[in-house]
Design a protein around this motif. Sequence first.
Motif, PDB file in Angstrom:
ATOM      1  N   PHE A 154     -65.452  51.508 -64.407  1.00 38.51           N
ATOM      2  CA  PHE A 154     -65.357  52.838 -64.332  1.00 38.51           C
ATOM      3  C   PHE A 154     -66.600  53.450 -63.668  1.00 38.51           C
ATOM      4  N   ARG A 155     -67.688  52.742 -63.784  1.00 34.21           N
ATOM      5  CA  ARG A 155     -69.004  53.335 -62.791  1.00 34.21           C
ATOM      6  C   ARG A 155     -68.624  52.989 -61.538  1.00 34.21           C
ATOM      7  N   GLN A 156     -68.163  51.837 -61.233  1.00 33.41           N
ATOM      8  CA  GLN A 156     -67.942  51.712 -59.960  1.00 33.41           C
ATOM      9  C   GLN A 156     -66.976  52.675 -59.078  1.00 33.41           C
ATOM     10  N   CYS A 157     -65.998  53.104 -59.935  1.00 32.77           N
ATOM     11  CA  CYS A 157     -64.949  54.013 -59.355  1.00 32.77           C
ATOM     12  C   CYS A 157     -65.793  55.455 -59.110  1.00 32.77           C
ATOM     13  N   LYS A 158     -66.769  55.819 -60.288  1.00 29.61           N
ATOM     14  CA  LYS A 158     -67.094  57.049 -60.147  1.00 29.61           C
ATOM     15  C   LYS A 158     -68.126  57.218 -58.872  1.00 29.61           C
ATOM     16  N   ASP A 159     -68.994  56.001 -58.864  1.00 28.04           N
ATOM     17  CA  ASP A 159     -70.037  55.926 -57.717  1.00 28.04           C
ATOM     18  C   ASP A 159     -69.112  56.130 -56.283  1.00 28.04           C
ATOM     19  N   SER A 160     -68.101  55.609 -56.445  1.00 25.55           N
ATOM     20  CA  SER A 160     -67.178  55.561 -54.968  1.00 25.55           C
ATOM     21  C   SER A 160     -66.653  56.950 -54.851  1.00 25.55           C
ATOM     22  N   GLU A 161     -66.352  57.524 -55.963  1.00 26.30           N
ATOM     23  CA  GLU A 161     -65.885  59.042 -55.738  1.00 26.30           C
ATOM     24  C   GLU A 161     -66.941  59.934 -55.524  1.00 26.30           C
ATOM     25  N   LEU A 162     -68.158  59.825 -55.819  1.00 26.99           N
ATOM     26  CA  LEU A 162     -69.233  60.461 -55.298  1.00 26.99           C
ATOM     27  C   LEU A 162     -69.628  60.343 -53.928  1.00 26.99           C
ATOM     28  N   GLU A 163     -69.655  59.135 -53.401  1.00 25.38           N
ATOM     29  CA  GLU A 163     -69.807  58.925 -51.997  1.00 25.38           C
ATOM     30  C   GLU A 163     -68.712  59.387 -51.139  1.00 25.38           C
ATOM     31  N   ALA A 164     -67.328  59.507 -51.652  1.00 23.34           N
ATOM     32  CA  ALA A 164     -66.251  60.209 -50.836  1.00 23.34           C
ATOM     33  C   ALA A 164     -66.454  61.706 -51.227  1.00 23.34           C
ATOM     34  N   ALA A 165     -66.888  62.227 -52.249  1.00 22.47           N
ATOM     35  CA  ALA A 165     -67.058  63.717 -52.146  1.00 22.47           C
ATOM     36  C   ALA A 165     -68.248  64.009 -51.263  1.00 22.47           C
ATOM     37  N   ALA A 166     -69.118  63.285 -51.217  1.00 27.71           N
ATOM     38  CA  ALA A 166     -70.190  63.703 -50.278  1.00 27.71           C
ATOM     39  C   ALA A 166     -69.803  63.777 -48.855  1.00 27.71           C
ATOM     40  N   ARG A 167     -68.913  62.545 -48.370  1.00 27.24           N
ATOM     41  CA  ARG A 167     -68.383  62.707 -46.987  1.00 27.24           C
ATOM     42  C   ARG A 167     -67.596  63.706 -46.852  1.00 27.24           C
ATOM     43  N   ASP A 168     -66.630  64.037 -47.795  1.00 28.67           N
ATOM     44  CA  ASP A 168     -65.619  65.251 -47.645  1.00 28.67           C
ATOM     45  C   ASP A 168     -66.659  66.424 -47.606  1.00 28.67           C
ATOM     46  N   LEU A 169     -67.785  66.455 -48.135  1.00 27.77           N
ATOM     47  CA  LEU A 169     -68.610  67.941 -48.051  1.00 27.77           C
ATOM     48  C   LEU A 169     -69.159  67.795 -46.691  1.00 27.77           C
ATOM     49  N   ALA A 170     -69.613  66.738 -46.178  1.00 23.48           N
ATOM     50  CA  ALA A 170     -70.435  66.595 -45.010  1.00 23.48           C
ATOM     51  C   ALA A 170     -69.312  67.205 -43.720  1.00 23.48           C
ATOM     52  N   HIS A 171     -68.208  66.295 -43.683  1.00 18.93           N
ATOM     53  CA  HIS A 171     -66.914  66.786 -43.168  1.00 18.93           C
ATOM     54  C   HIS A 171     -66.713  68.276 -42.968  1.00 18.93           C
ATOM     55  N   ALA A 172     -66.507  68.871 -44.208  1.00 18.68           N
ATOM     56  CA  ALA A 172     -66.220  70.220 -44.211  1.00 18.68           C
ATOM     57  C   ALA A 172     -67.177  71.208 -43.613  1.00 18.68           C
ATOM     58  N   GLU A 173     -68.466  70.793 -44.117  1.00 24.41           N
ATOM     59  CA  GLU A 173     -69.634  71.709 -43.514  1.00 24.41           C
ATOM     60  C   GLU A 173     -69.541  71.483 -41.928  1.00 24.41           C
ATOM     61  N   LYS A 174     -69.287  70.209 -41.326  1.00 23.95           N
ATOM     62  CA  LYS A 174     -69.287  70.203 -39.927  1.00 23.95           C
ATOM     63  C   LYS A 174     -68.126  71.124 -39.520  1.00 23.95           C
ATOM     64  N   ALA A 175     -67.011  70.978 -39.972  1.00 27.34           N
ATOM     65  CA  ALA A 175     -65.847  71.630 -39.418  1.00 27.34           C
ATOM     66  C   ALA A 175     -66.280  73.224 -39.383  1.00 27.34           C
ATOM     67  N   LEU A 176     -66.614  73.800 -40.582  1.00 24.48           N
ATOM     68  CA  LEU A 176     -67.314  75.203 -40.606  1.00 24.48           C
ATOM     69  C   LEU A 176     -68.012  75.475 -39.456  1.00 24.48           C
TER      70      LEU A 176
END
Length: 459
Positions: A154-176
């Motif tokens: 579970f912890r490994q999945c949550k850490d992966s989700e956090l990394e993916a969410a951070a990448r999504d935010l960086a991508h969305a901010e770059k697109a904006l």
Amino acid sequence: MMRQEAMIRPDDTIADLLGVRTALAVIDRAEVGLADADELADADWTLPSRLEAALMRCGLSTDPQTPLATLSGGQRSRAALAALILAEPDFLLLDEPTNNLDREGRRAVIDLLRGWSGGAIVVSHDRELLEEMDAIIELTSLGATRYGGNYSAFRQCKDSELEAAARDLAHAEKALSDVARRAQQARERKARKDSAGHRARAKGDQPKILMDAAKGRAEASGGAGARLRDARREAAGEAVSTARKKIEILQPLSMDIPPTDLAPGRTVLRLDGVTGGYDPARPIIKDLSLTVTGPERIAISGPNGSGKTTLLKIITGQIMPQYGRVELTVPFALLDQHAGLLDPSSTLRNNFLHLNPTADRHMAHAALARFRFRAADALRHPSELSGGERLRAGLACALGAMPPPMLLILDEPTNHLDLDGMNALETALAAYDGAVLVISHDSAFLRSLAPDRTVHLGE
């Protein structure tokens, strides 16, 4: 179902908790020749031996007629476990079963589940217990999410989700940012064309009808382009907002503790031959000597009823020792699992100001915000909060002090914290440069704290 807290009447016994008071009474009457024929026919002659085996399996060697009020919280939890074993159900529902248990009691719960052939649903934040699960369902503001495997998975999945969410935010901010840059470039191009059109009109090189038509086409094209840019900017902004909300949900709680500047050689606490307890005839702490120097981390261990909390009350002056001397030479903060330092009738902000007299309202709001009590949440009352929220508020009031306490005394601090709260507390304590005195049966928390010494009571 085993509940987190056993609801008991003042005269309830272990037999009542196990639901066998009447059955045991029948056997008692039969043994002295007072039972009638119907009672003899219905008597469960195997009950006493099964009852004894269930209690022994859970680490309780006591008479079933023992009043529950005389047992510690951990002993009552063990009795509740024995009730589950005795009932032999097909399915277990356990609500925070290890919260009040010592190490042996926690091991009894784990062993029970390991040997359980039926199904079980367990509500728990005990990471050692969660390692025994086949799957974990996490409840958040987003809903319920199922993760296959134990806590480590579970912890490994949550850490992966956090990394993916951070990448999504960086991508969305770059697109904006890209949308904003292209919009600015379009505005600059339009401004240049408009300026050129104004100069051409001023010269009168072309017929007015042609220039008016060109102006109309430019305005129509510019309007369509502006609408398209607005739509793209709005979509990019929504994508950033969505990504940021996800980050805020997944981002672990942060607890920042200011430095105490405790010198390594400074004496923090000295106990010299201390004896004491609630009953002068039977003191539970006997001839205990202990010295804490500098930023030491000391764990106090022992089974339930060995006097761990009593020792903390002696150290902090809530109970005077019968013999011996206690010297506590630095500012300290005591936080128990119920956050007893908080006044339930006062707001969190006022609690902070009461506990930190030199602070102002701005400092109170800033300290509470670091523990996720932002804006109006700082005006909530402790009585409105869940157990985990109340402990988090207690941490904010205790650790947000200026200057911060040089000694932090914690009594089962993780009992009502959720997993993010535990991780945040461990991270904060790793950065804390003061001394720590802690009672905890949470092995994962103690591994993270890495105490320099352990004081064993009850041996």
